[in-house]
Design an enzyme around this catalytic site. Structure first.
Site, PDB file in Angstrom:
ATOM      1  N   ASP A   9       1.162 -57.507   7.306  1.00  0.00           N
ATOM      2  CA  ASP A   9       0.846 -58.870   7.455  1.00  0.00           C
ATOM      3  C   ASP A   9       1.034 -59.547   6.313  1.00  0.00           C
ATOM      4  OD1 ASP A   9      -1.785 -60.768   7.968  1.00  0.00           O
ATOM      5  OD2 ASP A   9      -2.910 -59.843   6.519  1.00  0.00           O
TER       6      ASP A   9
HETATM    7 MG   LIG Z   1      -4.318 -60.399   6.189  1.00  0.00          MG
END
Ligand SMILES: [Mg+2]
Length: 232
Positions: A9
């Site tokens: 991420d």
């Molecule tokens: Mg994040």
């Protein structure tokens, strides 16, 4: 076992999005005539969080968030400004402020010598591309998949399918999803039947969500890759 594919991420995991958001919000609100931007922040945060959760549910596209969050803020407050101008200015600010977390570059540099790395991020393409280019991390990743560009978001499985296709269909058994968000990153990894690593520097409660690994420091990933896993 050792992970051969690491899916990262970006926001709040590698990149300090909190700084970017604070600077961009202050600038955008001042440009719209607000004397004290912080007065408007709780309302904006509630709107923004709700809209991004709708993106996670697949009922709203990331690109719709761009202006809608300011239309809704203007409706809910005494602001009289152009939501499109505000949306554009905020997006510019998000891309052009904030840095990688300290040590993130070194961790990527180390991990890239032994594993294939990819980015899977829920966000607006313009924001994420600007950040990735500005902080100079593009070369680490064999795939960069941004929900705003592909039209599907974590925790759905389609965005993982797109990443896997770019990566030449790696083995799910040796793939790890790393991220700070339980609802998108960890739930997304679970939905895709891959191992998950929750980056949890603030020691938050997992609320019953069960991840494969939990780390409070990104450098722990390097150790994770060196030590045998419980499942061995
Ligand atoms: Mg994040």
């Amino acid at each position: 076992m050792k992970y051969t594919t690491l899916l990262f991420d970006l926001d709040h995991t590698l990149f300090d999005s909190a700084v970017a958001e604070a600077v961009a919000f202050d600038d955008t609100l001042r440009s719209a005539g607000a004397q004290d931007p912080s007065d408007y922040y709780p309302t904006f945060e509630a709107i923004n969080t709700d809209l991004w959760s709708k993106v996670e549910q697949g009922v709203l596209s990331p690109n719709e968030v761009r202006h809608l969050r300011f239309e809704m803020l203007i409706d809910a407050t005494d602001l009289t400004a152009d939501p499109v101008e505000m949306g554009n200015r905020y997006v510019w600010g998000l891309g052009n402020n904030g840095e990688l977390y300290e040590g993130a570059m070194e961790v990527l540099d180390t991990l890239a010598t032994s594993a294939t790395l990819a980015l899977i991020t829920n966000g607006i393409g313009e924001v994420q591309r600007t950040r990735i280019d500005r902080v100079g991390i593009e070369h680490f990743f064999d795939a960069i998949v941004i929900s705003g560009e592909v039209g599907t978001a974590k925790p759905g499985t389609e965005i993982f399918d797109i990443a896997f296709e770019h990566l030449g269909t790696p083995d799910k058994a040796t793939t790890l999803m790393i991220g700070d968000n339980l609802g998108s990153d960890i739930r997304g990894g679970i939905n895709y039947a891959i191992d998950t690593c929750w980056y949890n520097p603030d020691l938050r409660s997992s609320g019953g969500v069960s991840m494969t690994h939990e780390i409070t420091n990104l450098s722990a990933l390097v150790e994770l890759e060196r030590t045998p896993h419980e499942s061995d």
